[in-house]
Design a protein around this motif. Structure first.
Motif, short mmCIF file in Angstrom:
data_model
loop_
_atom_site.label_atom_id
_atom_site.label_comp_id
_atom_site.label_asym_id
_atom_site.label_seq_id
_atom_site.Cartn_x
_atom_site.Cartn_y
_atom_site.Cartn_z
N GLY A 83 -11.15 61.11 131.26
CA GLY A 83 -10.36 62.01 132.09
C GLY A 83 -9.79 61.30 133.31
N GLY A 84 -10.60 60.42 133.92
CA GLY A 84 -10.12 59.66 135.06
C GLY A 84 -9.01 58.69 134.68
N ILE A 85 -9.16 58.06 133.54
CA ILE A 85 -8.13 57.13 133.05
C ILE A 85 -6.86 57.91 132.70
N TRP A 115 -4.10 65.08 130.12
CA TRP A 115 -5.48 64.96 129.64
C TRP A 115 -5.86 66.23 128.90
N VAL A 116 -6.39 66.07 127.71
CA VAL A 116 -6.85 67.19 126.92
C VAL A 116 -8.29 66.92 126.53
N ALA A 150 -0.23 67.56 126.43
CA ALA A 150 -0.26 66.37 125.57
C ALA A 150 -0.86 65.21 126.35
N GLY A 151 -1.31 64.21 125.64
CA GLY A 151 -1.86 63.02 126.28
C GLY A 151 -3.09 62.55 125.54
N LEU A 152 -3.98 61.89 126.26
CA LEU A 152 -5.23 61.46 125.67
C LEU A 152 -6.11 62.67 125.39
N LEU A 174 -8.30 60.20 121.20
CA LEU A 174 -7.00 60.25 120.55
C LEU A 174 -5.91 59.97 121.58
N ALA A 175 -4.92 59.19 121.18
CA ALA A 175 -3.81 58.86 122.08
C ALA A 175 -2.50 59.17 121.37
N GLU A 176 -1.45 59.40 122.18
CA GLU A 176 -0.14 59.72 121.62
C GLU A 176 0.60 58.50 121.10
N ASP A 177 0.39 57.33 121.72
CA ASP A 177 1.14 56.15 121.31
C ASP A 177 0.33 54.88 121.57
#
Length: 132
Positions: A39-41, A51-52, A74-76, A113-116
């Protein structure tokens, strides 16, 4: 290690029952720590502040996983996992570790999980810098 060390980490003992007891004791604390770290990253400007946090719940009867996100951003995303099932751990011990219980080091785990790929690269760099 994320650094590609050639020596696999080992447990300090080879008692499988004790390993599962220890994993059950630390699982929630580990997942909370990972959620805080990720979450911090993920809320840093490098990730666009998205952050999700997701929770994975194992359905006892069907042995299937369901994921319920608690945010639509959306995001990590962190998917919290349960302690590895004993049957799967025993398979790994026989197939991969020559029945050496001390080699079993992934009873407690999660998925990010990451978007890209740029998010994956930045995440790995950050985790590697914080690794012991």
């Amino acid at each position: 290690s994320l650094r590609g060390d050639s020596i696999k980490a080992r447990q300090v003992h080879g008692d499988i029952d004790l390993l599962f007891d220890e994993a059950a004791m630390v699982n929630e604390a580990f997942l909370d720590q990972m959620a805080s770290l990720i979450g911090g990253i993920a809320t840093s400007p490098a990730f666009g502040g998205n952050w999700v946090r997701r929770t994975s719940v194992m359905q006892a009867e069907s042995q299937e996983w369901s994921t319920e996100p608690d945010s639509s951003r959306a995001g990590l995303a962190l998917e919290r996992g349960p302690v590895k099932r004993p049957a799967r751990a025993l398979q790994k011990l026989v197939r991969l570790y020559g029945r050496d219980v001390a080699m079993l080091t992934d009873l407690v785990r999660c998925t990010v999980l990451a978007e890209d790929l740029s998010q994956v690269e930045a995440l790995i760099t950050t985790l590697d810098a914080r690794s012991v």
